[in-house]
Design a protein around this motif. Structure first.
Motif, mmCIF file in Angstrom:
data_model
loop_
_atom_site.group_PDB
_atom_site.id
_atom_site.type_symbol
_atom_site.label_atom_id
_atom_site.label_comp_id
_atom_site.label_asym_id
_atom_site.label_seq_id
_atom_site.Cartn_x
_atom_site.Cartn_y
_atom_site.Cartn_z
ATOM 1 N N THR A 33 0.828 -1.208 0.000
ATOM 2 C CA THR A 33 0.000 0.000 0.000
ATOM 3 C C THR A 33 0.860 1.256 0.000
ATOM 4 N N SER A 34 1.836 1.321 0.894
ATOM 5 C CA SER A 34 2.719 2.489 0.956
ATOM 6 C C SER A 34 3.565 2.612 -0.308
ATOM 7 N N GLY A 35 4.006 1.470 -0.836
ATOM 8 C CA GLY A 35 4.814 1.471 -2.049
ATOM 9 C C GLY A 35 4.046 1.978 -3.252
ATOM 10 N N LYS A 36 2.779 1.606 -3.356
ATOM 11 C CA LYS A 36 1.955 2.062 -4.484
ATOM 12 C C LYS A 36 1.755 3.567 -4.431
ATOM 13 N N TYR A 37 1.518 4.095 -3.240
ATOM 14 C CA TYR A 37 1.342 5.536 -3.101
ATOM 15 C C TYR A 37 2.612 6.279 -3.521
ATOM 16 N N LEU A 38 3.751 5.843 -2.989
ATOM 17 C CA LEU A 38 5.019 6.496 -3.330
ATOM 18 C C LEU A 38 5.293 6.383 -4.829
ATOM 19 N N SER A 39 4.985 5.227 -5.411
ATOM 20 C CA SER A 39 5.176 5.026 -6.851
ATOM 21 C C SER A 39 4.403 6.048 -7.665
ATOM 22 N N TYR A 44 9.987 9.776 -12.666
ATOM 23 C CA TYR A 44 10.925 8.708 -12.336
ATOM 24 C C TYR A 44 10.504 7.435 -13.066
ATOM 25 N N LYS A 45 11.464 6.541 -13.316
ATOM 26 C CA LYS A 45 11.202 5.238 -13.941
ATOM 27 C C LYS A 45 10.922 4.224 -12.831
ATOM 28 N N ILE A 46 9.662 3.910 -12.620
ATOM 29 C CA ILE A 46 9.235 3.075 -11.498
ATOM 30 C C ILE A 46 8.828 1.679 -11.971
ATOM 31 N N HIS A 47 9.248 0.671 -11.204
ATOM 32 C CA HIS A 47 8.844 -0.713 -11.439
ATOM 33 C C HIS A 47 8.296 -1.248 -10.127
ATOM 34 N N LEU A 48 6.995 -1.548 -10.094
ATOM 35 C CA LEU A 48 6.403 -2.170 -8.910
ATOM 36 C C LEU A 48 6.602 -3.669 -9.017
ATOM 37 N N ILE A 49 7.029 -4.288 -7.935
ATOM 38 C CA ILE A 49 7.221 -5.735 -7.959
ATOM 39 C C ILE A 49 6.413 -6.396 -6.850
ATOM 40 N N ASN A 50 5.989 -7.590 -7.131
ATOM 41 C CA ASN A 50 5.347 -8.439 -6.136
ATOM 42 C C ASN A 50 6.432 -9.401 -5.646
ATOM 43 N N PRO A 51 6.853 -9.293 -4.379
ATOM 44 C CA PRO A 51 7.960 -10.134 -3.919
ATOM 45 C C PRO A 51 7.666 -11.630 -4.015
ATOM 46 N N ALA A 52 6.401 -12.004 -4.013
ATOM 47 C CA ALA A 52 6.051 -13.424 -4.159
ATOM 48 C C ALA A 52 6.385 -13.940 -5.550
ATOM 49 N N LYS A 53 6.548 -13.025 -6.504
ATOM 50 C CA LYS A 53 6.875 -13.413 -7.873
ATOM 51 C C LYS A 53 8.368 -13.374 -8.157
ATOM 52 N N VAL A 54 9.154 -12.990 -7.166
ATOM 53 C CA VAL A 54 10.607 -12.919 -7.333
ATOM 54 C C VAL A 54 11.234 -13.879 -6.326
#
Length: 96
Positions: A54-60, A68-78
């Protein structure tokens, strides 16, 4: 070079890393757009990776407004991150 942001409600932990894994800089800062933007401004041309919390999406969204060049990641997929039991807010050390 890539920048990883570990975003929490009140703080942001940034790690700046070369492509080969060499850490250039790490900083823990208040989750405040002026402070985060001041730190990131020298890295504007580089990719920034943020966990899709939630906090990461807001900052993104806010950083995207500043181009900025932003990449949101799902840690369960990495798997290298998700399965790493030694992950801490001091950075991620990949265990092979």
């Amino acid at each position: 070079m890539v920048i990883g942001l570990d975003v929490h409600k009140r703080s942001v932990y940034a790690t700046v890393m070369e492509d080969n894994g060499t850490i250039i800089s790490q900083k823990n800062m208040e989750n405040n757009m002026e402070i985060v933007n001041e730190f990131l401004s020298v890295y504007k041309d580089h990719d920034i990776v943020i966990e899709s919390s939630t906090s990461g999406k807001y900052l993104s969204r806010e950083l995207l407004k500043l181009n900025y060049k932003i990449h949101l990641i799902n840690p369960a997929k990495v798997p290298e991150i998700y399965n790493n039991y030694k992950k801490t807010d001091l950075g991620i050390k990949i265990i092979e």
